[in-house]
Design an enzyme around this catalytic site. Structure first.
Site, short mmCIF file in Angstrom:
data_model
loop_
_atom_site.label_atom_id
_atom_site.label_comp_id
_atom_site.label_asym_id
_atom_site.label_seq_id
_atom_site.Cartn_x
_atom_site.Cartn_y
_atom_site.Cartn_z
N ARG A 1 -5.60 0.59 11.77
CA ARG A 1 -5.23 0.99 12.84
C ARG A 1 -6.47 0.85 14.07
O ARG A 1 -5.71 0.65 15.46
CB ARG A 1 -4.88 2.61 12.95
CG ARG A 1 -4.64 3.88 12.07
CD ARG A 1 -5.24 5.43 11.66
NE ARG A 1 -4.51 6.05 11.47
CZ ARG A 1 -4.57 7.37 11.05
NH1 ARG A 1 -6.24 7.88 10.72
NH2 ARG A 1 -3.88 8.00 10.48
N THR B 1 2.75 7.13 1.99
CA THR B 1 3.51 7.56 2.40
C THR B 1 4.81 8.28 1.50
O THR B 1 5.04 7.58 0.84
CB THR B 1 4.33 7.03 3.43
OG1 THR B 1 3.46 6.84 4.88
CG2 THR B 1 5.38 8.31 4.11
N PRO C 1 8.86 10.47 0.53
CA PRO C 1 9.66 10.73 1.20
C PRO C 1 9.59 12.49 1.92
O PRO C 1 10.18 12.70 3.68
CB PRO C 1 11.19 10.81 0.47
CG PRO C 1 10.94 10.19 -0.52
CD PRO C 1 9.36 9.74 -0.76
N GLN D 1 8.88 -4.15 46.70
CA GLN D 1 7.45 -3.65 46.80
C GLN D 1 8.10 -2.37 45.63
O GLN D 1 6.99 -2.43 44.68
CB GLN D 1 7.76 -2.41 48.58
CG GLN D 1 7.30 -3.26 49.46
CD GLN D 1 6.92 -2.02 50.13
OE1 GLN D 1 7.10 -1.01 50.38
NE2 GLN D 1 6.43 -2.65 52.16
N GLU E 1 0.61 4.61 10.83
CA GLU E 1 -0.77 5.14 10.89
C GLU E 1 -0.81 6.12 11.87
O GLU E 1 -2.14 5.91 12.24
CB GLU E 1 -1.25 3.33 11.61
CG GLU E 1 -0.79 2.04 10.62
CD GLU E 1 -0.73 2.38 9.24
OE1 GLU E 1 -0.98 2.96 8.42
OE2 GLU E 1 -0.13 1.12 9.13
N PHE F 1 0.82 -1.06 -0.37
CA PHE F 1 -0.07 -0.02 0.72
C PHE F 1 0.82 0.75 -0.36
O PHE F 1 1.86 1.57 0.94
CB PHE F 1 -0.58 -0.54 1.88
CG PHE F 1 -1.73 1.00 1.62
CD1 PHE F 1 -3.02 0.93 0.91
CD2 PHE F 1 -1.84 2.36 2.01
CE1 PHE F 1 -4.04 1.78 1.25
CE2 PHE F 1 -2.40 3.29 2.37
CZ PHE F 1 -4.07 2.77 1.38
#
Length: 386
Positions: free
Chosen positions: A245, A134, A136, A281, A365, A131
């Protein structure tokens, strides 16, 4: 979740079919991924041999209906994503890129001919997809993409560059988004088309058992039938991104749970000053805080999954889940590494590997900042992206 992670009996909120799907994927991960993942990560190898098995388990495009796709519920898909990412983010990312992004784009925006041509083979794992959105210089702002598709007779000619494109070098088909004179449009491009070149990005400090690439498009000629007819503008790719997402909301909790359980087991048997680490603890406080955030993250994921199955899920709700669960998961993994001490920096233990991977998951995403602004816009009614 295992009993010492599930403080609130969250398992009781799932149906028998949902639990069966979870257990099937967990068994696959335990048997086929855990024994090998450290080596794959160290060698920066994605195991191609698992792809047909992912298909046979019905994990590729599992939330899609028809065309050979399994048609499982959103919650089942979420539980599968959780168990896959408990193995490694790279495994869940493969399923996400293949099913939610590449297959999702074709299923949502493609013609009937395109769906029948590609989806059955992709669901079986016989064809891998990628896909390409995006670039650079266009990550969080895809509207500034420079990849352009021009008309030439009945064909389209594409030129441009894409970056961080998952699976591109092993894919047989790519969904590429490009600017046109009519706005952003999507195209289905066989990866052997002249002018398409994918180069893996190396070396990486995160997502090493995964494939991300630079893609160059040089005078790539596609027929008019390559255009996705149902996608116009950025809404087309954004609808696919929201599917991916959604899977991350669950997957991040898988990495967190695996890190928590590793730290818990280690602290019970690791002696310091003649006493198990778990008996101190400060260690118990760390473990309690991890478990609380995992339980809250699981409840958030489940609510979002139920809304999605009911057809009522809104984009800002996906942002709430992605922002919270990635942010908390990476904190849990880092804290788990701290409990392991120096041993935690080795690949004998998964928390640091998970934390490194989540640096990428937290970024792709939609970054924390982008999801914060989506929520801020929803809350105030004032967009603040610029």
């Amino acid at each position: 979740m295992p009993d010492n992670a599930d403080l609130l009996d969250i398992d009781s909120l799932f149906t028998a079919d949902e639990l069966a799907m979870r257990d099937t994927v967990r068994t696959f991960v335990d048997a086929g991924i855990r024994p090998n993942i450290a080596g794959w990560y160290e060698d920066a190898v994605f195991p191609l041999e698992v792809i047909p098995e992912l298909g046979s388990l019905g994990l590729l495009g599992m939330h899609l209906e028809g065309y050979g796709c399994p048609g499982r519920s959103a919650v089942e898909y979420g539980l599968a994503a959780l168990e896959l990412e408990a193995g490694d983010s790279g495994l869940r990312t493969f399923v996400s890129v293949q099913g939610s992004l590449a297959m999702g784009a074709i299923h949502k925006h493609g013609s009937e001919e395109q769906k029948h041509e590609w989806l059955p083979r992709m669901a079986a794992g016989a064809v891998v997809g990628c896909f390409g959105l995006t670039e650079p210089d266009a990550g969080s702002d895809p509207g500034s993409m420079k990849t352009f598709a021009r008309r030439e007779g009945g064909d389209w000619i594409l030129n441009g560059s894409k970056r961080w494109i998952g699976l591109a070098s092993i894919a047989q088909v790519a969904v590429i988004w490009a600017m046109t004179d009519d706005g952003v449009r999507g195209f289905i491009m066989p990866a052997d088309t002249p002018g398409f070149q994918a180069t893996p990005i190396e070396p990486k400090l995160s997502m090493r058992a995964s494939v991300q690439c630079d893609v160059e498009l040089r005078e790539v000629r596609l027929p008019g039938s390559a255009l996705l007819p149902g996608a116009r503008g950025l809404r087309g790719p954004f609808e696919c991104l929201n599917e991916a997402r959604y899977g991350i909301i669950w997957g991040a909790m898988g990495a967190a749970r695996d890190s928590y359980l590793t730290a818990l087991e280690y602290s019970r048997r690791r002696l310091q000053f003649d006493k198990p680490l778990a008996g101190y603890q400060l260690t118990q406080e760390k473990l309690v805080n991890m478990a609380l955030e995992i339980n809250k993250g699981m409840l958030l994921a489940l609510q979002i999954g139920r809304l999605k199955d009911a057809g009522r899920l809104q984009p800002h709700q996906i942002s709430a889940g992605k922002l919270n669960n990635c942010r908390e998961a990476i904190r849990i993994c880092r804290e788990a590494r701290a409990i392991l001490g120096g041993n935690g920096i080795t690949l004998d233990y998964p928390p640091m590997r998970h934390a490194n991977n989540l640096e990428s998951v937290r970024t792709y995403e939609g970054t924390d900042e982008v999801h914060t602004l989506i929520l801020g816009s929803h809350i105030t009614g004032i967009p603040a992206f610029r």
